[in-house]
Design a protein around this motif. Structure first.
Motif, PDB file in Angstrom:
ATOM      1  N   ILE A  74       0.964  -1.111   0.017  1.00 19.70           N
ATOM      2  CA  ILE A  74       0.027   0.006   0.168  1.00 19.70           C
ATOM      3  C   ILE A  74       0.903   0.942  -0.049  1.00 19.70           C
ATOM      4  O   ILE A  74       1.826   1.281   0.920  1.00 19.70           O
ATOM      5  N   SER A  75       0.655   2.269  -1.041  1.00 18.94           N
ATOM      6  CA  SER A  75       1.547   3.319  -0.977  1.00 18.94           C
ATOM      7  C   SER A  75       0.546   4.288  -0.328  1.00 18.94           C
ATOM      8  O   SER A  75      -0.530   4.772  -0.520  1.00 18.94           O
ATOM      9  N   LEU A  76       1.175   5.069   0.962  1.00 21.85           N
ATOM     10  CA  LEU A  76       0.434   5.894   1.577  1.00 21.85           C
ATOM     11  C   LEU A  76       0.518   7.271   0.864  1.00 21.85           C
ATOM     12  O   LEU A  76      -0.497   8.223   0.885  1.00 21.85           O
ATOM     13  N   ASN A  77       1.501   7.526   0.084  1.00 28.05           N
ATOM     14  CA  ASN A  77       1.731   8.860  -0.464  1.00 28.05           C
ATOM     15  C   ASN A  77       0.422   8.791  -1.794  1.00 28.05           C
ATOM     16  O   ASN A  77       0.003   9.639  -1.889  1.00 28.05           O
ATOM     17  N   GLU A  78       0.138   7.459  -2.348  1.00 28.46           N
ATOM     18  CA  GLU A  78      -1.292   7.587  -3.217  1.00 28.46           C
ATOM     19  C   GLU A  78      -2.141   7.811  -2.514  1.00 28.46           C
ATOM     20  O   GLU A  78      -3.142   8.709  -3.162  1.00 28.46           O
ATOM     21  N   ILE A  79      -2.573   7.175  -1.460  1.00 26.26           N
ATOM     22  CA  ILE A  79      -3.691   7.600  -0.602  1.00 26.26           C
ATOM     23  C   ILE A  79      -3.633   9.210  -0.382  1.00 26.26           C
ATOM     24  O   ILE A  79      -4.873   9.748  -0.682  1.00 26.26           O
ATOM     25  N   GLU A  80      -2.737   9.718  -0.120  1.00 16.55           N
ATOM     26  CA  GLU A  80      -2.789  11.098   0.149  1.00 16.55           C
ATOM     27  C   GLU A  80      -3.231  12.064  -0.995  1.00 16.55           C
ATOM     28  O   GLU A  80      -3.979  12.960  -1.147  1.00 16.55           O
ATOM     29  N   GLN A  81      -2.471  11.413  -2.029  1.00 16.67           N
ATOM     30  CA  GLN A  81      -2.677  12.194  -3.279  1.00 16.67           C
ATOM     31  C   GLN A  81      -4.125  12.020  -3.979  1.00 16.67           C
ATOM     32  O   GLN A  81      -4.790  12.996  -4.389  1.00 16.67           O
ATOM     33  N   ARG A  82      -4.831  11.103  -3.667  1.00 16.43           N
ATOM     34  CA  ARG A  82      -6.056  10.528  -3.948  1.00 16.43           C
ATOM     35  C   ARG A  82      -7.111  11.642  -3.050  1.00 16.43           C
ATOM     36  O   ARG A  82      -8.029  12.071  -3.351  1.00 16.43           O
ATOM     37  N   LEU A  83      -6.784  11.568  -1.807  1.00 19.05           N
ATOM     38  CA  LEU A  83      -7.485  12.484  -1.060  1.00 19.05           C
ATOM     39  C   LEU A  83      -7.473  14.070  -1.397  1.00 19.05           C
ATOM     40  O   LEU A  83      -8.342  14.782  -1.534  1.00 19.05           O
ATOM     41  N   CYS A  84      -6.007  14.423  -1.754  1.00 16.81           N
ATOM     42  CA  CYS A  84      -6.052  15.798  -1.894  1.00 16.81           C
ATOM     43  C   CYS A  84      -6.537  16.268  -3.564  1.00 16.81           C
ATOM     44  O   CYS A  84      -6.680  17.358  -3.760  1.00 16.81           O
ATOM     45  N   GLY A  85      -6.899  15.223  -4.217  1.00 17.21           N
ATOM     46  CA  GLY A  85      -7.437  15.332  -5.343  1.00 17.21           C
ATOM     47  C   GLY A  85      -8.992  15.548  -5.250  1.00 17.21           C
ATOM     48  O   GLY A  85      -9.585  16.000  -6.446  1.00 17.21           O
ATOM     49  N   LEU A  86      -9.524  15.444  -4.044  1.00 12.03           N
ATOM     50  CA  LEU A  86     -11.043  15.667  -3.976  1.00 12.03           C
ATOM     51  C   LEU A  86     -11.045  17.286  -3.628  1.00 12.03           C
ATOM     52  O   LEU A  86     -10.294  17.886  -2.996  1.00 12.03           O
ATOM     53  N   VAL A  87     -12.330  17.667  -4.320  1.00 17.07           N
ATOM     54  CA  VAL A  87     -12.585  19.156  -4.047  1.00 17.07           C
ATOM     55  C   VAL A  87     -12.982  19.483  -2.509  1.00 17.07           C
ATOM     56  O   VAL A  87     -12.649  20.583  -2.203  1.00 17.07           O
ATOM     57  N   PHE A  88     -13.047  18.326  -1.707  1.00 10.31           N
ATOM     58  CA  PHE A  88     -13.281  18.729  -0.296  1.00 10.31           C
ATOM     59  C   PHE A  88     -12.063  18.817   0.753  1.00 10.31           C
ATOM     60  O   PHE A  88     -12.226  19.056   1.729  1.00 10.31           O
ATOM     61  N   VAL A  89     -10.874  18.371   0.216  1.00  8.29           N
ATOM     62  CA  VAL A  89      -9.686  18.331   0.905  1.00  8.29           C
ATOM     63  C   VAL A  89      -8.678  19.228   0.339  1.00  8.29           C
ATOM     64  O   VAL A  89      -8.305  19.230  -0.717  1.00  8.29           O
ATOM     65  N   SER A  90      -7.883  19.933   1.369  1.00  5.67           N
ATOM     66  CA  SER A  90      -6.974  20.726   1.092  1.00  5.67           C
ATOM     67  C   SER A  90      -5.527  20.272   1.481  1.00  5.67           C
ATOM     68  O   SER A  90      -4.660  20.464   0.599  1.00  5.67           O
ATOM     69  N   GLU A  91      -5.480  19.332   2.314  1.00  9.43           N
ATOM     70  CA  GLU A  91      -4.261  18.684   2.982  1.00  9.43           C
ATOM     71  C   GLU A  91      -4.805  17.411   3.448  1.00  9.43           C
ATOM     72  O   GLU A  91      -5.559  17.289   4.229  1.00  9.43           O
ATOM     73  N   ALA A  92      -3.969  16.268   3.334  1.00  9.52           N
ATOM     74  CA  ALA A  92      -3.883  15.028   4.095  1.00  9.52           C
ATOM     75  C   ALA A  92      -2.534  14.425   4.289  1.00  9.52           C
ATOM     76  O   ALA A  92      -1.576  14.709   3.830  1.00  9.52           O
ATOM     77  N   PHE A  93      -2.727  13.749   5.617  1.00  7.06           N
ATOM     78  CA  PHE A  93      -1.644  12.921   5.946  1.00  7.06           C
ATOM     79  C   PHE A  93      -2.119  11.634   6.406  1.00  7.06           C
ATOM     80  O   PHE A  93      -3.280  11.646   7.099  1.00  7.06           O
ATOM     81  N   THR A  94      -1.325  10.469   5.917  1.00  9.84           N
ATOM     82  CA  THR A  94      -1.942   9.357   6.242  1.00  9.84           C
ATOM     83  C   THR A  94      -0.721   8.552   7.018  1.00  9.84           C
ATOM     84  O   THR A  94       0.446   8.693   6.927  1.00  9.84           O
TER      85      THR A  94
END
Length: 455
Positions: free
Chosen positions: A357-377
């Motif tokens: 599992i890539s934690l970076n990919e999860i963060e990138q997917r989250l930050c690609g959503l209009v509802f999220v400005s920053e994410a950390f996993t």
């Protein structure tokens, strides 16, 4: 003065000689805005603590001290007592309790309550001071990686490696630092602060500030009376106030993350000094240095090595692995083999339920959503199972959507959206919404504080 030139004539003193008669009794060791500590008091305080430690059987001591002078006294006293200093890197009681198997006792100047023997600093001065013991030839201490890309890892750091770092730094910048006063926005409990805010000033015999700098105004006040060398981070340098009068500094070191061009320009205009950036890790110690917008230059005796499988390793006398270690950053080596560019961090890959599992990919997917400005996993272990947790900073649209739907339906919507790209085990199981992702004094994600959100 060119901060990149060599000045090999500047010598450092090994830690075993810091309390010796080479330094006069009135030699200034540390200072704060209200008092000073001289060599005779430094020696007395170390001897007093040694006397107390000799009466206690505990061998591994967690060092949780906000005062930098107290840190210097304690580290020396523990090493002279042949005990191991353990630097947790933070003072958060809940997370320290989880790490209780890493230390036997605690020394602190904070109201921490753990189920182990505890010494409160400073305490009473010992009435009888024993002579200074013989210095242990193989002295070492324990640090932990920042944990910003996974669970913090324990690193055993020989004092000899720390001393070698100081020699390298003195060879490059020793003349520039002569007669200066050291101040820091970073704590000596992490590798960068340990090297630049603790080892370097004491090895050079120049005084350091016992209080960490938190605000630009503090720095400006100190710079009016002294020639200051500042050990700092991008997180602090980006917050410098251009409306304040220029605080002329002797030197600025910056590490912990990339320093933007705007931050470098701001530091030059507010402090009359161009920061020197330092690149390194807890595992490797210092690796390279540069001025803003320039390539990184390796420190002497460090080089890259290409393995047969095509991977690139860093070989350094500061690390124990003879074959070198693979960096967590991608690098582009320039033709002279001594300079390079950093291209960014490699993916943070963890294994959950036999899946990578890539934690970076999860963060990138989250930050690609209009509802999220920053994410950390990060990963958590709950009831014997490893799972992903997410800390989010919402955008204005995200805040409005959460108000309309309610918290749980909003999180459910995020989880459902992520199913488009991610496997079920990749989707965060635990969620926290915060105004800002916390960072530590080093300017890195505050892993201990982030982890504590899920306790």
């Amino acid at each position: 003065m060119d901060s990149q030139k060599a000045s090999a004539a500047v010598m450092t003193i090994p830690m075993s000689q810091w309390l010796s008669a080479q330094r006069a009794d009135d030699h200034l060791v540390a200072w704060s805005e209200s008092r000073e500590w001289r060599q005779n008091e430094f020696r007395r305080d170390v001897l007093s603590l040694i006397t107390k430690l000799h009466a206690l059987p505990s061998l591994r001591w967690a060092v949780c001290l906000e005062d930098n002078y107290a840190f210097a006294v304690t580290l020396l006293a523990l090493l002279y007592s042949r005990k191991t200093p353990v630097l947790p890197g933070h003072f958060r009681q809940a997370v320290l309790a989880e790490k209780r198997d890493e230390f036997d006792a605690l020394i602190t100047d904070l109201p921490l309550e753990l189920d182990c023997p505890t010494l409160t600093y400073p305490g009473e001065t010992a009435t009888f001071l024993s002579p200074l013991p013989e210095w242990p030839c193989n002295a070492s201490l324990i640090l932990f990686t920042s944990g910003s890309t996974g669970k913090p890892q324990k690193i055993i750091k020989p004092v000899a490696s720390l001393e070698r770092e100081s020699q390298w730094l003195a060879a490059l910048w020793g003349e520039d630092l002569d007669g200066a006063y050291f101040a820091a926005t970073v704590a000596p409990h992490h590798m960068y602060g340990l090297t630049f805010a603790f080892m370097l000033p004491l090895s050079l015999g120049v005084p350091f500030c016992a209080r960490s700098i938190e605000y630009h105004e503090q720095l400006q006040t100190l710079a009016l009376a002294r020639s200051i060398v500042l050990t700092s981070s991008p997180a602090f340098l980006t917050r410098l106030d251009p409306s304040l009068a220029t605080a002329k500094l002797r030197q600025i070191f910056s590490a912990g993350g990339p320093l933007t061009r705007d931050a470098a320009v701001l530091a030059k205009s507010t402090c009359d000094c161009v920061p020197v950036e330092i690149y390194g890790t807890t595992e490797t110690g210092v690796i390279a240095h540069r001025l803003p917008d320039a390539p990184w230059t390796l420190f002497d005796d460090i080089h890259f090595s290409h393995r047969a499988d095509g991977s690139l390793t860093l070989v350094s006398p500061l690390i124990p692995q003879a074959g070198g270690i693979i960096l967590s950053d991608e690098v582009e080596i320039l033709p002279d083999q001594r300079q390079f560019n950093l291209l960014g961090r490699k993916d943070r890959v963890v294994k959950i339920a036999e899946q990578r599992i890539s934690l970076n990919e999860i963060e990138q997917r989250l930050c690609g959503l209009v509802f999220v400005s920053e994410a950390f996993t990060l990963t958590l272990e709950k009831q014997g199972r490893v799972c992903v947790a997410a800390v989010l900073v919402l955008s204005a649209a995200g805040e409005e959507q959460r108000r309309e739907l309610g918290h749980n339906p909003f999180i459910g919507q995020l989880r459902q959206t992520l199913r488009t790209w991610l496997s079920p085990v990749s989707i965060p199981r635990y969620w926290r919404i915060v105004p800002a992702i916390p960072v530590n004094q080093q300017g890195k994600r505050a892993a201990a504080e982030l982890q504590e959100m899920f306790l």
